[in-house]
Enzyme design. Structure first.
Site, PDB file in Angstrom:
ATOM      1  N   CYS A 131     -38.288 168.188  37.070  1.00 44.32           N
ATOM      2  CA  CYS A 131     -37.378 167.242  36.422  1.00 44.32           C
ATOM      3  C   CYS A 131     -35.961 167.808  36.412  1.00 44.32           C
ATOM      4  O   CYS A 131     -35.633 168.663  35.577  1.00 44.32           O
ATOM      5  CB  CYS A 131     -37.834 166.922  34.999  1.00 44.32           C
ATOM      6  SG  CYS A 131     -36.724 165.748  34.177  1.00 44.32           S
ATOM      7  N   CYS A 134     -33.972 167.376  33.066  1.00 47.11           N
ATOM      8  CA  CYS A 134     -34.372 168.321  32.016  1.00 47.11           C
ATOM      9  C   CYS A 134     -33.924 169.744  32.361  1.00 47.11           C
ATOM     10  O   CYS A 134     -33.505 170.490  31.474  1.00 47.11           O
ATOM     11  CB  CYS A 134     -35.880 168.263  31.786  1.00 47.11           C
ATOM     12  SG  CYS A 134     -36.428 166.694  31.042  1.00 47.11           S
TER      13      CYS A 134
END
Length: 181
Positions: A131, A134
Site C-alpha cells: 500500500c 500507507c
C-alpha cells in the site's frame, strides 16, 4: 517452533533467504523492542502460520505482553487500512479518496507502546501488503518524529526478508507436494 527449525525449512534453492534471515537475526541496528515487534508484525502480515509461530515464539522471549499485543494490532489494523487506502489510491474514480474511511483505528493513536515503534511496524506491514499510500503516511510520521532513514530502511529490509522466508517455505512445500504426486 524455533528459529533453527524455521531455517531448516528454507529449501536449498533459497539459500540466500536463509543467509538473510540469519544476518537479520543478529543485526542490532534497531532496539530490541523495535526489532522483535517488527519481526512479529511482519510475520503476521505474511499469513504463513509457520513463520508466524517461529517469530512469535522468538518475540515472546524479548517483548512485554503489551508490545506483543501492539505488534498484532499493527498487523491487524494495517491489513484493513492497506486494502482500503490502496483501493482509494488506485481507483480511477478519485471520488473515493475524498470520502471518509469510516474505519476504527484508534490503536494507531494509542498503541500502548512507543508511537515510533508502532509506526515502524505499520510501515513494514504496509510494505508487505503493497500500500503506497500507507507507506507514505507512516514514513512521513517517522521522519517527522526524527527516526533515521537508515532505521526506516532497515525495517523494510527486515519485512522483505520475512516475506521471502514465507514464500521460500511455501515454494518448498509445494515442490514436495508436486513431487509426491
Amino acid at each position: 517452533m524455533s528459529i533453527e527449525d524455521l531455517k531448516n525449512l528454507i529449501p536449498d534453492f533459497a539459500k540466500d533467504v536463509r543467509l538473510n534471515l540469519t544476518s537479520m537475526l543478529s543485526d542490532e541496528a534497531l532496539e530490541p523492542q523495535t526489532k522483535y515487534g517488527l519481526f512479529l508484525a511482519s510475520a503476521i502480515a505474511t499469513r504463513n502460520p509457520i513463520v508466524v509461530a517461529a517469530l512469535e515464539s522468538l518475540a515472546a522471549e524479548h517483548l512485554t505482553p503489551a508490545a506483543i499485543a501492539a505488534a498484532k494490532a499493527a498487523a491487524s489494523v494495517m491489513a484493513m487500512n492497506n486494502i482500503y487506502y490502496r483501493f482509494a489510491h488506485l481507483a480511477s474514480n478519485k471520488e473515493y479518496a475524498g470520502m471518509p474511511a469510516r474505519l476504527r483505528m484508534n490503536v494507531i493513536a494509542n498503541p500502548g507502546i512507543a508511537k515510533t515503534d508502532f509506526e515502524l511496524w505499520s510501515l513494514a506491514v504496509s510494505a508487505i501488503n503493497g500500500c503506497g499510500a500507507c507507506i507514505d503516511a507512516h514514513e512521513k510520521v517517522l521522519q517527522e518524529a526524527g527516526v533515521a532513514s537508515s532505521a526506516i530502511q532497515t525495517a523494510v529490509r527486515f519485512a522483505a526478508i520475512i516475506q521471502s522466508v514465507a514464500i521460500a517455505i511455501e515454494a518448498g512445500s509445494s515442490s514436495l507436494a508436486d513431487a509426491a504426486e
